[in-house]
Design an enzyme around this catalytic site. Structure first.
Site, PDB file in Angstrom:
ATOM      1  N   ASP A  18      38.444  45.855  43.181  1.00 31.61           N
ATOM      2  CA  ASP A  18      39.154  44.649  43.603  1.00 31.61           C
ATOM      3  C   ASP A  18      39.589  44.766  45.063  1.00 31.61           C
ATOM      4  O   ASP A  18      39.911  45.860  45.542  1.00 31.61           O
ATOM      5  CB  ASP A  18      40.387  44.448  42.709  1.00 31.61           C
ATOM      6  CG  ASP A  18      40.956  43.052  42.828  1.00 31.61           C
ATOM      7  OD1 ASP A  18      40.248  42.155  43.319  1.00 31.61           O
ATOM      8  OD2 ASP A  18      42.118  42.857  42.425  1.00 31.61           O
ATOM      9  N   HIS A  31      32.381  41.959  50.438  1.00 33.36           N
ATOM     10  CA  HIS A  31      31.537  42.407  49.328  1.00 33.36           C
ATOM     11  C   HIS A  31      30.478  43.397  49.817  1.00 33.36           C
ATOM     12  O   HIS A  31      30.159  44.368  49.120  1.00 33.36           O
ATOM     13  CB  HIS A  31      30.887  41.205  48.645  1.00 33.36           C
ATOM     14  CG  HIS A  31      31.870  40.296  47.962  1.00 33.36           C
ATOM     15  ND1 HIS A  31      32.774  40.743  47.029  1.00 33.36           N
ATOM     16  CD2 HIS A  31      32.099  38.962  48.096  1.00 33.36           C
ATOM     17  CE1 HIS A  31      33.510  39.724  46.598  1.00 33.36           C
ATOM     18  NE2 HIS A  31      33.119  38.643  47.231  1.00 33.36           N
ATOM     19  N   LEU A  51      24.656  61.791  35.754  1.00 31.13           N
ATOM     20  CA  LEU A  51      25.672  60.741  35.730  1.00 31.13           C
ATOM     21  C   LEU A  51      25.076  59.492  35.116  1.00 31.13           C
ATOM     22  O   LEU A  51      23.940  59.127  35.428  1.00 31.13           O
ATOM     23  CB  LEU A  51      26.165  60.434  37.156  1.00 31.13           C
ATOM     24  CG  LEU A  51      27.161  59.271  37.291  1.00 31.13           C
ATOM     25  CD1 LEU A  51      28.512  59.662  36.677  1.00 31.13           C
ATOM     26  CD2 LEU A  51      27.342  58.868  38.751  1.00 31.13           C
TER      27      LEU A  51
END
Length: 243
Positions: free
Chosen positions: A18, A35, A129
């Site tokens: 955020d 972004h 991962l």
């Protein structure tokens, strides 16, 4: 009983990324610039996570409620997902990272759906991962859809429901150990509600484009100092002596 990572075979960190838009606005830039800067932050976190003991990392990139944003911002976010898939896949493969995109796909353009499927197939063998990107994601919708199917099960169980969630595009159902939200807000925003039942929560003022490996390390260090009881009593020495 501290939450050390040494005895955890799996460690799932989820992050609500955020603050991209606010980061850009404060610099006099369009929100899309925030972004784009957020992708660089995501790269830093993905690279740092395995060395900090993280085996699964879930990043909240686009909520199903984000369709309410201006059309030009939604288009920019779609373009950024495609850009991420195209530019980061080689590094994900080299680092042993498996990529999965969770959430709805039927509202995405066909070429973007194909890009997602191709990246997932190419990285399926990654074992270091597991990176999940939540895109057009709603935990409530996933739970509701799974519950609809679950009603026909004669012997329902939590594990069965977890598997149904995975089939509804809600992720693989793995419990979240640590949930981090950047940007100063303190809410879950319909993200991994089932999986976060016993997650430790960490809310940071840092805006996502400024987030880096040091922030992740600090959040995990704080997590490791916490006592996780999962509904049981504390196992502190004082209580043990009184038993």
């Amino acid at each position: 009983m501290q939450s050390t990572l040494n005895d955890k075979p799996d460690f799932h960190v989820a992050i609500i990324m955020d603050g991209n838009g606010r980061w850009a606005v404060r610099r006099g830039l369009p929100r899309s610039a925030g972004h784009r800067a957020g992708i660089a932050a995501a790269r830093r976190v993905v690279e740092a996570a395995p060395d900090l003991g993280v085996t699964q990392l879930t990043l909240f990139a686009f909520s199903s409620d984000n369709w309410r944003r201006p059309a030009h911002e939604v288009r920019a976010l779609m373009t950024l997902l495609r850009h991420y898939l195209q530019t980061e896949l080689r590094q994900l493969l080299a680092s042993g990272t498996r990529l999965t995109v969770i959430g709805r796909r039927d509202r995405l353009r066909r070429d973007l759906r194909e890009e997602i499927a191709s990246a997932e197939a190419a990285s399926a063998g990654g074992e270091r991962l597991h990176l999940q990107i939540a895109f057009d994601y709603s935990s409530r919708a996933g739970i509701a859809n799974a519950a609809t199917v679950w009603l026909g099960d004669d012997s329902p169980s939590r594990d069965a429901f977890r598997r149904l969630l995975a089939r509804q595009g809600a992720g693989n159902g793995a419990d979240v150990d640590l949930l981090i939200r950047s940007g100063g807000e303190k809410r879950l925003s319909d993200f991994l509600l089932w999986e976060c039942a016993y997650a430790e929560l960490c809310f940071l003022e840092t805006l996502w484009p400024d987030f880096g490996a040091d922030d992740l390390h600090a959040a995990i260090a704080d997590f490791s100092s916490r006592e996780r009881r999962f509904g049981a009593l504390s196992r502190t020495p004082a209580l043990e002596a009184a038993e």
